[in-house]
Design a protein around this motif. Structure first.
Motif: not given
Length: 495
Positions: A304-324
């Motif tokens: 999916c678009p990177a920002r959708e992926a970021a929203a799905a991951l942010a709750a447990w890995d904010e550093a990874l979500a920030a990259l996306l």
């Protein structure tokens, strides 16, 4: 039991599912069956941007109108899907490009001599361009914007007159913010490997002659534009039929979480109604509904678009979500206009035209689709595709269909002199449109790859990362399937 969840049912996600099916059939994923793969798409239909609408003899592409035949992975996929017989090349008119400059359409000569004799640049601008071989190469390896690179090598006038509209036409992007390494890596390589653009193009031409093929321009390899008899949407339609995966539409992924023991939990909200490409997934503005279902799998592909992926991951890995989250999208509206040919008395034979921002027109460019793909319009009709929006026009995201169509009609009247009422108008809007590879994109990709190494079974693919075209997505799908096989092998060793 599901083994693999693919988040996103556009060309990247569907092609990955198909490539995994082929790996299963080849015995590279022991114990897996095609039905162990599930594709989860937020929109009510599959295809993402690669959708073609059929309307009374018109073929209307929602997003990309085809692909260049220079990527072996895409041609391999076409053959594996049995679509070779339905391939349709663009006519020779696709090689004729125009620029709306100083109030009229002007052809863009493709040969250097003819270009220098044209009136696209002033004498001063041409002299600056001719000095490009004398400009020292930048050797520090640091990223820079596309605009900074071009100003160094060919001057300000070339940037504002030609490069800016070309980048707007491809990326809907801002040349001042786009990364050279991310958006135009082959152009960056010409300077790095050969010391400049002219030297690099001459070297590339010599190499092409030795190999008996045609040379391309400075931005990358050449090729002939192709689509299918039923439009580019035929690719995703066939992928959906042949991938063998369980397909879930109208299911928006809310969270992707590690579950321990090499498992992942994908939580989703069902019965979503947003149209393909129209959903706004900006995390900080997003009122996310509660999850209504979940699947647990061995591996997850974020297609999916990177920002959708970021929203799905942010709750447990904010550093990874920030990259996306750093891969911001540019909004885009595609307005398809169908006319009777009698409405035209000016140029309309060619690929279309771009518009420099300094002309003060909101439209980025117009494709003369029925010129290079004549079968996409009924006989005696003309099909145009007008692009509005981009990174420097964020307000376009809020345009209604009526506002977008009125803007398109006004700009077509101004640039082409067409004032007749169209017989057909369709508007396709993408609030989360074309990903923008901002400065530092390559460095962020390296950080993302390092992060994913520590998260076995989690993968990212699609146009947010290594290229925005259909070709890029298909090539990466094959590579992602290879990573899935490798991860499954590591799981088997550890079991």
């Amino acid at each position: 039991m599901a083994r693999l969840a693919i988040v996103g049912g556009g060309v990247a996600g569907l092609a990955t599912a198909f490539c995994v099916r082929r790996r299963i059939e080849a015995g590279q994923l022991p114990g897996w069956a095609p039905g162990d793969v599930v594709v989860i798409e937020a929109a009510p239909r599959l295809g993402g941007f690669c959708v073609t609408e059929r309307a009374d003899g018109w073929l209307l592409d929602w997003g990309p109108n085809g692909f260049l035949d220079n990527e072996p992975a895409t041609l391999r996929l076409v053959d594996e899907l049995g679509l070779r017989a339905s391939l349709r090349p663009a006519t020779d008119a696709a090689g004729d490009r125009y620029l709306f400059l100083r109030g009229r359409l002007r052809p863009i000569p493709m040969r250097p001599g003819a270009f220098l004799r044209s009136d696209l640049l002033s004498l001063r601008g041409k002299l600056r361009l001719a000095c490009e071989p004398l400009v020292p190469a930048k050797r520090d390896g640091a990223d820079e914007s596309v605009a900074s690179f071009a100003r160094r090598r060919v001057g300000d006038e070339f940037v504002s007159t030609l490069l800016d509209p070309m980048i707007s036409g491809v990326y809907a992007g801002d040349v001042e913010r786009l990364s050279l390494q991310g958006a135009l890596p082959k152009m960056e390589a010409l300077e790095r490997e050969h010391g400049g653009l002219v030297r690099g193009m001459l070297a590339r031409r010599r190499q092409a002659r030795r190999e008996g093929r045609a040379a391309a321009g400075p931005g990358g390899p050449g090729g002939v534009l192709h689509t299918f008899t039923d439009g580019i949407g035929a690719l995703t339609e066939r992928l959906a039929r042949e991938c063998g995966a369980a397909l879930m539409t109208g299911c928006r992924v809310m969270a992707v979480r590690p579950r321990g023991a090499g498992r992942w939990r994908v939580e989703y909200a069902a019965d979503q109604t947003a149209g393909a490409g129209t959903r706004d997934t900006t995390p900080e503005r997003d009122a996310r509904p509660a999850a209504t279902g979940a699947v647990e799998v061995d591996q997850v592909v974020l297609a999916c678009p990177a920002r959708e992926a970021a929203a799905a991951l942010a709750a447990w890995d904010e550093a990874l979500a920030a990259l996306l989250r750093a891969v911001e999208p540019a909004p885009i509206a595609v307005v398809s206009l169908g006319y009777d040919a009698a409405a035209f008395d000016g140029p309309r034979d060619g690929f279309g035209f771009l518009i420099p921002r300094k002309e003060g027109i909101r439209t980025l460019g117009v494709l003369w689709t029925s010129s290079f793909f004549p079968f996409q319009a009924p006989p005696g009709k003309v099909l145009l595709r007008v692009m509005i929006g981009g990174a420097r026009d964020p307000g376009s995201a809020g345009l209604t269909d009526g506002e977008a169509s009125r803007r398109a009609l006004a700009d077509v009247a101004r640039t082409m002199g067409v004032r007749a009422e169209p017989e057909l108008v369709r508007v396709f809007r993408y609030r989360e449109g074309i990903p923008q590879y901002a400065l530092g994109h390559r460095r962020r990709l390296l950080s993302l790859a390092e992060r994913l190494v520590g998260l076995p079974g989690l993968h990212a693919t699609g146009n947010s990362y290594r290229g925005i075209s259909v070709n890029h997505c298909v090539k990466d799908a094959y590579e992602t399937a290879g990573r899935i096989v490798a991860a499954a092998g590591r799981e088997g060793v550890g079991a």
